[in-house]
Design a protein around this motif. Structure first.
Motif, short mmCIF file in Angstrom:
data_model
loop_
_atom_site.label_atom_id
_atom_site.label_comp_id
_atom_site.label_asym_id
_atom_site.label_seq_id
_atom_site.Cartn_x
_atom_site.Cartn_y
_atom_site.Cartn_z
N VAL A 1 1.02 -1.20 0.05
CA VAL A 1 -0.06 0.01 0.07
C VAL A 1 0.79 1.29 -0.03
N LYS A 2 1.96 1.32 0.88
CA LYS A 2 2.59 2.57 0.96
C LYS A 2 3.73 2.51 0.18
N LYS A 3 4.63 1.61 -0.01
CA LYS A 3 5.76 1.55 -0.69
C LYS A 3 5.74 1.69 -2.02
N TYR A 4 4.95 0.70 -2.78
CA TYR A 4 4.81 0.12 -4.04
C TYR A 4 3.29 0.70 -4.68
N LYS A 5 2.64 0.91 -3.62
CA LYS A 5 1.17 1.58 -4.16
C LYS A 5 0.44 0.46 -5.15
N TRP A 6 0.67 -0.86 -4.93
CA TRP A 6 -0.14 -1.82 -5.51
C TRP A 6 -1.70 -1.90 -5.42
N MET A 7 -2.18 -1.31 -4.48
CA MET A 7 -3.54 -1.23 -3.99
C MET A 7 -3.87 0.00 -3.07
N THR A 8 -5.02 -0.06 -2.66
CA THR A 8 -5.40 1.07 -1.92
C THR A 8 -5.29 0.26 -0.32
N GLU A 9 -5.44 1.28 0.83
CA GLU A 9 -5.68 0.60 2.12
C GLU A 9 -7.01 -0.29 2.17
N GLU A 10 -7.96 0.32 1.51
CA GLU A 10 -9.41 -0.31 1.72
C GLU A 10 -9.39 -1.81 0.98
N GLU A 11 -8.66 -1.72 -0.07
CA GLU A 11 -8.61 -3.09 -0.86
C GLU A 11 -7.61 -3.89 -0.31
N PHE A 12 -6.67 -3.31 0.41
CA PHE A 12 -6.01 -4.40 1.58
C PHE A 12 -6.85 -5.14 2.38
N GLY A 13 -7.54 -4.14 2.98
CA GLY A 13 -8.33 -4.74 4.28
C GLY A 13 -9.47 -5.67 3.89
N ASP A 14 -10.21 -5.24 2.58
CA ASP A 14 -11.15 -6.19 2.09
C ASP A 14 -10.20 -7.75 1.55
N ILE A 15 -9.17 -7.69 0.99
CA ILE A 15 -8.42 -8.84 0.60
C ILE A 15 -8.26 -9.58 1.96
N LEU A 16 -7.54 -9.06 3.00
CA LEU A 16 -7.08 -9.62 4.22
C LEU A 16 -8.44 -10.23 4.97
N ALA A 17 -9.53 -9.63 4.96
CA ALA A 17 -10.54 -10.31 5.51
C ALA A 17 -11.07 -11.51 4.78
N LEU A 18 -10.90 -11.50 3.41
CA LEU A 18 -11.39 -12.74 2.56
C LEU A 18 -10.40 -13.73 2.85
N ALA A 19 -9.16 -13.36 2.85
CA ALA A 19 -8.26 -14.51 2.82
C ALA A 19 -8.09 -15.15 4.14
N PRO B 1 -11.76 -18.40 13.86
CA PRO B 1 -11.98 -17.11 13.26
C PRO B 1 -12.77 -16.90 11.78
N GLY B 2 -12.29 -18.10 11.11
CA GLY B 2 -12.74 -18.18 9.66
C GLY B 2 -14.35 -18.27 9.66
N ILE B 3 -14.84 -19.12 10.51
CA ILE B 3 -16.14 -19.31 10.64
C ILE B 3 -17.03 -17.86 10.72
N LEU B 4 -16.63 -17.07 12.01
CA LEU B 4 -17.11 -15.95 12.18
C LEU B 4 -17.11 -15.02 11.18
N ILE B 5 -15.73 -15.04 10.26
CA ILE B 5 -15.71 -13.90 9.25
C ILE B 5 -16.63 -14.21 8.17
N VAL B 6 -16.92 -15.51 7.96
CA VAL B 6 -17.98 -15.60 6.93
C VAL B 6 -19.32 -15.42 7.45
N VAL B 7 -19.74 -15.55 8.50
CA VAL B 7 -20.95 -15.23 9.44
C VAL B 7 -21.18 -13.55 9.21
N PHE B 8 -19.96 -13.03 9.57
CA PHE B 8 -19.96 -11.40 9.55
C PHE B 8 -20.08 -10.76 8.15
N LEU B 9 -19.47 -11.49 6.90
CA LEU B 9 -19.66 -11.10 5.79
C LEU B 9 -21.02 -11.22 5.17
N LEU B 10 -21.39 -12.45 5.68
CA LEU B 10 -23.08 -12.55 5.03
C LEU B 10 -24.04 -11.52 5.80
#
Length: 197
Positions: free
Chosen positions: A34-52, A161-170
């Motif tokens: 996000v900061k050094k190479y700017k491959w993505m935004t902070e928002e996108e990184f957070g979304d990817i982390l949540a899904l990962a 935590p993965g189960i809870l993340i899926v529930v929260f996403l839904l």
């Protein structure tokens, strides 16, 4: 060649400096992506982390794979994973015997203890930013409810935590869908009135 070199350097750095396993590496990956190479935004990184987090396997490797793929496709993913993992593997094989011999040494113990506060701070900073993002998106009341549920289910009831993340996403999807539904209904009514006039 430049994007491949940047991927190699960025993920080699995260692999070498990521003491404490996958979660402690995430702030380092975020810094590079996000900061050094700017491959993505902070928002996108957070979304990817949540899904990962909902998928099986080491989180840092999954993040490296996705970011590498986003930057330069399949070969980018291969470069990112290889350079993230390889330095640690080489260091582990090279130093395992030595560290094992000196595992009771106060110097080795002191080195580990010296790094721990930095990792703790990085994780705390990342957690704070996630809370801020959640507060802005959901509001204080929903954020506090979701946090309380997380505290109950993860450390107390020992639910993965993965189960809870899926529930929260839904849940988030249903909340967002509910918010959109009345607006769409009113738009349909307005359109019908306009046609009748």
């Amino acid at each position: 060649m430049k994007p491949y070199i940047e991927l190699a350097v960025g993920f080699a750095r995260t692999g070498v400096t990521g003491y404490g396993g996958g979660p402690s590496t995430i702030p380092l990956i975020e810094h590079e992506a996000v900061k050094k190479y700017k491959w993505m935004t902070e928002e996108e990184f957070g979304d990817i982390l949540a899904l990962a987090n909902t998928l099986p396997g080491p989180i840092a490797t999954k993040m490296a794979a996705y970011i590498g793929y986003k930057v330069k496709g399949g070969l980018g993913a291969f470069v990112a994973i290889l350079t993230h993992v390889l330095p640690s593997v080489i260091a582990l094989i090279s130093l395992l015997g030595t560290l094992y011999m000196f595992r009771e040494s106060p110097i080795v113990g002191g080195m580990v203890q010296g790094v721990t506060p930095i990792i703790g701070f990085m994780l705390a900073e990342m957690a704070y930013r996630f809370f801020e993002k959640g507060r802005k998106g959901l509001g204080w009341s929903k954020m506090l409810v979701f946090t309380a549920i997380s505290i109950l289910f993860i450390p107390i009831l020992d639910i993965h935590p993965g189960i809870l993340i899926v529930v929260f996403l839904l849940s988030a999807f249903l909340i967002a869908h509910k918010k959109k539904a009345p607006a769409n209904t009113s738009e349909v009514k307005m359109n019908r009135k306009e046609k009748s006039i």
